[in-house]
Design an enzyme around this catalytic site. Structure first.
Site, short mmCIF file in Angstrom:
data_model
loop_
_atom_site.label_atom_id
_atom_site.label_comp_id
_atom_site.label_asym_id
_atom_site.label_seq_id
_atom_site.Cartn_x
_atom_site.Cartn_y
_atom_site.Cartn_z
N LYS A 36 0.93 -1.23 -0.14
CA LYS A 36 0.03 -0.09 -0.06
C LYS A 36 0.75 1.16 -0.02
O LYS A 36 0.69 2.16 -0.67
CB LYS A 36 -1.03 0.07 1.12
N PHE A 153 -15.56 12.66 11.88
CA PHE A 153 -16.95 12.66 11.67
C PHE A 153 -16.91 12.50 10.25
O PHE A 153 -17.85 13.19 9.48
CB PHE A 153 -17.50 13.75 12.27
N LEU A 154 -16.05 11.96 9.42
CA LEU A 154 -16.09 11.87 8.06
C LEU A 154 -16.91 11.18 7.38
O LEU A 154 -16.86 9.85 7.92
CB LEU A 154 -14.46 11.67 7.66
N PHE A 250 -30.69 12.15 7.08
CA PHE A 250 -30.66 10.94 7.69
C PHE A 250 -32.02 10.51 7.88
O PHE A 250 -32.32 9.93 9.01
CB PHE A 250 -29.74 10.80 8.83
N GLY A 254 -34.78 3.18 3.14
CA GLY A 254 -34.22 2.62 2.13
C GLY A 254 -33.73 1.13 2.56
O GLY A 254 -34.79 0.58 3.56
N CYS A 261 -18.65 1.86 9.67
CA CYS A 261 -18.86 2.37 11.10
C CYS A 261 -20.15 2.27 11.68
O CYS A 261 -20.12 1.80 12.89
CB CYS A 261 -18.71 4.07 10.70
N LYS A 321 -23.01 2.65 -0.28
CA LYS A 321 -23.74 4.11 -0.54
C LYS A 321 -23.03 4.63 -2.00
O LYS A 321 -21.77 4.20 -2.23
CB LYS A 321 -23.69 5.08 0.71
N ARG A 328 -18.05 -2.69 2.53
CA ARG A 328 -18.33 -3.42 3.74
C ARG A 328 -19.65 -3.18 4.45
O ARG A 328 -20.13 -2.04 4.47
CB ARG A 328 -17.13 -2.68 4.93
C1 UDX Z 1 -20.87 7.53 9.03
C2 UDX Z 1 -21.12 9.04 9.63
O1 UDX Z 1 -21.91 9.76 8.88
C3 UDX Z 1 -19.74 9.81 9.63
O2 UDX Z 1 -20.11 10.81 10.60
C4 UDX Z 1 -18.87 9.03 10.79
O3 UDX Z 1 -17.72 9.57 10.99
C5 UDX Z 1 -18.84 7.58 9.88
O4 UDX Z 1 -19.71 6.72 9.81
P1 UDX Z 1 -20.28 6.80 6.51
O5 UDX Z 1 -20.58 5.49 7.15
O6 UDX Z 1 -19.08 7.08 5.53
O7 UDX Z 1 -20.33 7.88 7.64
O8 UDX Z 1 -21.69 7.10 5.50
P2 UDX Z 1 -22.97 7.65 5.74
O9 UDX Z 1 -23.18 8.75 4.73
O10 UDX Z 1 -23.30 8.04 7.17
O11 UDX Z 1 -24.01 6.34 5.49
C6 UDX Z 1 -24.10 5.34 6.13
C7 UDX Z 1 -24.96 4.45 5.89
O12 UDX Z 1 -26.53 5.17 6.04
C8 UDX Z 1 -25.22 4.13 4.07
O13 UDX Z 1 -25.11 2.61 4.16
C9 UDX Z 1 -26.28 5.11 3.63
O14 UDX Z 1 -26.88 4.44 2.64
C10 UDX Z 1 -27.40 4.76 4.90
N1 UDX Z 1 -28.35 6.18 4.98
C11 UDX Z 1 -27.75 7.14 5.15
C12 UDX Z 1 -29.49 5.70 4.91
O15 UDX Z 1 -29.95 4.48 4.74
N2 UDX Z 1 -30.41 6.54 5.06
C13 UDX Z 1 -29.80 7.83 5.11
O16 UDX Z 1 -30.69 8.93 5.27
C14 UDX Z 1 -28.82 8.30 5.20
#
Ligand code: UDX
Length: 444
Positions: A36, A153-154, A250, A254, A261, A321, A328
């Site tokens: 890597k 919080f990324l 959020f 779906g 995470c 997403k 994962r």
């Molecule tokens: C999340 C947190 O948002 C972030 O702050 C933290 O640091 C890491 O975890 P991430 O997992 O990258 O980020 O993606 P996110 O955009 O939060 O979506 C997480 C999952 O929720 C995805 O599978 C997405 O499809 C789902 N989701 C999100 C929904 O089903 N509905 C929503 O309204 C939003």
């Protein structure tokens, strides 16, 4: 400008290192994976994250950023060390801190003088304190050190944006001097900085992710009720979200949340609560609802198609997403595996996540980066990830390419008004189906 080392070049560590170099710090990113590191030294990002590779190459070229697998090189002459190594979930849901404490041991071996250790990895409440105790007893070469909690919080796919335009930076430290250093390091990110103690900082991370997951499972439960009472979840979510106390983000119904995470952090928080004799019933329900939601589409399809054996099935989307190649805990992978187990001939489309899916599913299913090839002669289509390429696909393409245009949309990509114009059978989440009963299902 500070001399910073970031340990771990996964999603969090790589983004953190690149963004810190972008705002002027001198950053060395360390990883034990030499393959890597070799790719990174050539300016090739091992992950798909919009904007990351360009920013990485720029800072490699201006010598503010470098990569190495040599602990001595990365840990001997440094002011700040970010711990951004993985804390994967163990079978019982607790976080595995093996890599974290291996990194701490490396600090004891290679770092001398004064250093501030910043815990960026998501860790159970109390871990900063354990790291501090470990360094106190083992870091004989350190004349002075502090351990600071600085959770990330990324969001994947928006990590560069969130690094520069997120809502807040959290610093957990009881040492004013160390906190001031983190203020200085982060001031160019021009975000509100919240300074608290370590344990509260660690809890802010878990509680934030758990609450976001709760919002998602809540709206998914409401969508199931909407289906039975005949309401439209998109209208309900919009009406709810206009209340500033609820907020519109959020609330997208779906087939459930995935990623590295939410699934991990919700289970870890249930364990953390259990360790202090608190049964976190609400969060346990959030997890159960999500597991159930991931199978929702296939249950809908089964009532329409009876069985999938030998059917050609188009699966649109593999990433957990859009705008990421990460699969994962992806609901799409759960769906693909279930369909393959039931004998379907699955062909999956995803713009970037095919390679990482092959590591999970191998040749159990077929793959294509061409949406039309995916839909060609398919008897049913499942939409699992709301990529723009899927949302913007004209519905007549489904009609033209599919043997029987039957669509199960797990991310409500299309408006019902639009769908009604076409000869398709369309099933979504939390909304009434649009049926064109002239479509006869081929009986196998
Ligand atoms: C999340 C947190 O948002 C972030 O702050 C933290 O640091 C890491 O975890 P991430 O997992 O990258 O980020 O993606 P996110 O955009 O939060 O979506 C997480 C999952 O929720 C995805 O599978 C997405 O499809 C789902 N989701 C999100 C929904 O089903 N509905 C929503 O309204 C939003």
């Amino acid at each position: 400008m500070r001399r910073i080392t970031v340990m771990g070049t996964g999603y969090v560590g790589l983004v953190t290192g690149v963004c810190l170099s972008e705002i002027g710090h001198h950053v060395i990113c360390l990883d034990i994976d030499q393959g890597k590191i070799h790719k990174l030294q050539q300016g090739i990002s091992p992950i798909y994250e919009p904007g990351l590779e360009e920013m990485m190459v720029k800072n490699l070229e201006n010598n503010r950023l470098s990569f190495t697998s040599c602990q001595k090189e990365a840990l001997s002459d440094v002011e700040v060390i970010y711990l951004a190594v993985g804390t994967p979930q163990q079978n019982d849901g607790t976080a595995d801190l093996t890599y974290l404490f291996k990194a701490v041991q490396d600090i004891c071996s290679y770092t001398s003088g004064e250093v501030v250790v910043v815990v960026k990895s998501t860790v159970p409440v109390g871990t900063n304190e354990k790291i501090h105790k470990y360094l106190t007893t083992h870091a004989s070469k350190l004349s002075k050190f502090n351990v600071v909690s600085n959770p990330e919080f990324l969001r994947e796919g928006q990590a560069i944006h969130d690094s520069f335009y997120g809502d807040r930076i959290v610093i957990g430290s009881t040492c004013e001097e160390a906190a001031r250093l983190l203020y200085e390091i982060n001031e160019s990110f021009n975000m509100p900085i919240i300074h608290t103690d370590c344990k509260s900082s660690e809890m802010i991370k878990y509680a934030s992710n758990a609450f976001l997951a709760t919002k998602i499972s809540f709206i998914n439960e409401i969508s199931s009720i909407c289906e039975r009472v005949g309401a439209d979840i998109e209208a309900v979510a919009y009406g709810m979200g206009q209340d500033s106390r609820i907020g519109s983000q959020f609330l997208q119904a779906g087939i459930g949340y995935g990623g590295s995470c939410f699934p991990k952090d919700t289970k870890a928080l249930v364990q953390i609560a259990g360790d202090v004799k608190h049964k976190f019933e609400l969060l346990e329900s959030v997890i159960r609802v999500n597991n159930k939601q991931q199978l929702k589409l296939i249950e809908k399809a089964r009532s329409r198609l009876t069985c999938f054996k030998e059917r050609k099935v188009a699966l649109l989307g593999l990433a957990f997403k859009p705008n990421t190649d990460d699969v994962r805990e992806s609901a799409a992978i759960v769906l693909a595996r279930k369909l393959a187990e039931e004998g379907a001939r699955v062909i999956a489309y995803d713009p970037v996540a095919i390679e990482k899916t092959k590591a999970e599913l191998g040749d159990w299913i077929c793959y294509t980066t061409d949406i039309k090839e995916c839909l060609d002669e398919a008897e049913v289509a499942f939409i699992a990830t709301e990529w723009d390429e899927i949302k913007q696909l004209p519905l007549e393409v489904f009609v033209k390419m599919m043997k029987t245009p039957i669509i199960f949309d797990g991310r409500n990509c299309f408006s019902l008004q639009e769908v009604k114009k076409y000869e398709v059978d369309y099933y979504a989440i939390g909304r009434p189906p649009v049926l064109n009963l002239s479509i006869q299902v081929l009986v196998h």
